[in-house]
Scaffold this motif. Structure first.
Motif, PDB file in Angstrom:
ATOM      1  N   VAL A 115      23.312  39.742  50.994  1.00 29.47           N
ATOM      2  CA  VAL A 115      24.523  38.924  50.854  1.00 29.47           C
ATOM      3  C   VAL A 115      24.188  37.592  50.187  1.00 29.47           C
ATOM      4  N   ARG A 116      23.121  36.952  50.621  1.00 27.88           N
ATOM      5  CA  ARG A 116      22.729  35.672  50.013  1.00 27.88           C
ATOM      6  C   ARG A 116      22.436  35.840  48.524  1.00 27.88           C
ATOM      7  N   GLU A 117      21.759  36.914  48.160  1.00 28.36           N
ATOM      8  CA  GLU A 117      21.457  37.166  46.739  1.00 28.36           C
ATOM      9  C   GLU A 117      22.736  37.386  45.937  1.00 28.36           C
ATOM     10  N   LEU A 118      23.670  38.150  46.484  1.00 32.66           N
ATOM     11  CA  LEU A 118      24.949  38.377  45.799  1.00 32.66           C
ATOM     12  C   LEU A 118      25.684  37.049  45.584  1.00 32.66           C
ATOM     13  N   LEU A 119      25.639  36.190  46.582  1.00 31.83           N
ATOM     14  CA  LEU A 119      26.298  34.883  46.468  1.00 31.83           C
ATOM     15  C   LEU A 119      25.594  33.996  45.440  1.00 31.83           C
ATOM     16  N   LYS A 120      24.270  34.013  45.441  1.00 25.84           N
ATOM     17  CA  LYS A 120      23.499  33.187  44.504  1.00 25.84           C
ATOM     18  C   LYS A 120      23.768  33.560  43.049  1.00 25.84           C
ATOM     19  N   VAL A 121      23.967  34.850  42.789  1.00 34.91           N
ATOM     20  CA  VAL A 121      24.205  35.276  41.405  1.00 34.91           C
ATOM     21  C   VAL A 121      25.685  35.230  41.025  1.00 34.91           C
ATOM     22  N   GLY A 122      26.536  34.762  41.937  1.00 33.34           N
ATOM     23  CA  GLY A 122      27.943  34.544  41.605  1.00 33.34           C
ATOM     24  C   GLY A 122      28.885  35.709  41.828  1.00 33.34           C
ATOM     25  N   VAL A 123      28.451  36.734  42.523  1.00 31.26           N
ATOM     26  CA  VAL A 123      29.319  37.898  42.759  1.00 31.26           C
ATOM     27  C   VAL A 123      30.620  37.484  43.442  1.00 31.26           C
ATOM     28  N   ALA A 124      30.554  36.535  44.365  1.00 31.93           N
ATOM     29  CA  ALA A 124      31.745  36.109  45.108  1.00 31.93           C
ATOM     30  C   ALA A 124      32.812  35.525  44.196  1.00 31.93           C
ATOM     31  N   LYS A 125      32.413  34.959  43.084  1.00 27.46           N
ATOM     32  CA  LYS A 125      33.378  34.332  42.167  1.00 27.46           C
ATOM     33  C   LYS A 125      33.982  35.320  41.168  1.00 27.46           C
ATOM     34  N   GLY A 126      33.407  36.501  41.077  1.00 27.70           N
ATOM     35  CA  GLY A 126      33.906  37.504  40.144  1.00 27.70           C
ATOM     36  C   GLY A 126      35.242  38.074  40.582  1.00 27.70           C
ATOM     37  N   ALA A 127      35.866  38.814  39.680  1.00 28.32           N
ATOM     38  CA  ALA A 127      37.184  39.399  39.941  1.00 28.32           C
ATOM     39  C   ALA A 127      37.181  40.313  41.164  1.00 28.32           C
TER      40      ALA A 127
END
Length: 166
Positions: free
Chosen positions: A132-144
């Motif tokens: 989860v932290r890695e997904l957040l660091k690479v910006g997945v949360a901001k994607g569509a």
């Protein structure tokens, strides 16, 4: 005599895997403490207050679950709340080996401590706070599809906090 258990971790962030273990453990014990412990060798993405808020929201409907923060040894906390059970989640063979070593040491320090291993449900075997932290660091949360992707890893109550902060 009340069966009191502790489920300890850093929960940075609290995942669906953690929630699954909490739900299943809460059915086994009269009282379950979910305790955020600080690991001085870790650098956290979320402060203790935010992690506590995430967990409290996720476990809101579970009447016998309490959430707390602590420092020091888990067994010392267990003694304080009169817990004799320590709940640990296991995802695979590597977890078993590591957790057995910790369980042995806890037993030496607190002979009344019984470690209970709960295997992850199949749908949560690959869910981890690290992912989860890695997904957040690479910006997945901001994607569509960010919220849809995060929903596979964390409780729905947590997504607004994760997507606001990252």
């Amino acid at each position: 005599m009340k069966k009191i258990a502790v489920f300890a971790g850093s929960f940075d962030p609290f995942t669906l895997g953690h929630l699954d273990i909490v739900k299943r453990a809460s059915a086994l014990f009269d009282e379950l403490w979910v305790v955020i412990f600080e690991n001085t060798s870790k650098k956290y993405m979320y402060d203790e207050g935010t992690r506590m808020q995430m967990i409290q929201k996720a476990v809101k409907g579970l009447k016998n679950v309490k959430v707390d923060c602590a420092a020091g040894l888990t067994v010392d906390y267990m003694k304080m709340v009169k817990a004799t059970y320590l709940v640990r989640g296991i995802r695979g063979a590597a977890d078993v080996e590591y957790e057995q070593s910790i369980a042995w040491n806890n037993k030496v320090l607190y002979p009344e401590c019984e470690t209970i291993f709960l295997s992850s449900s199949p749908e949560h075997l690959n869910v981890s706070s690290t992912v989860v932290r890695e997904l957040l660091k690479v910006g997945v949360a901001k994607g569509a599809n960010g919220k849809k992707i995060l929903a596979k890893y964390v409780p729905a109550t947590e997504i607004p906090l994760l997507t606001t902060n990252h």
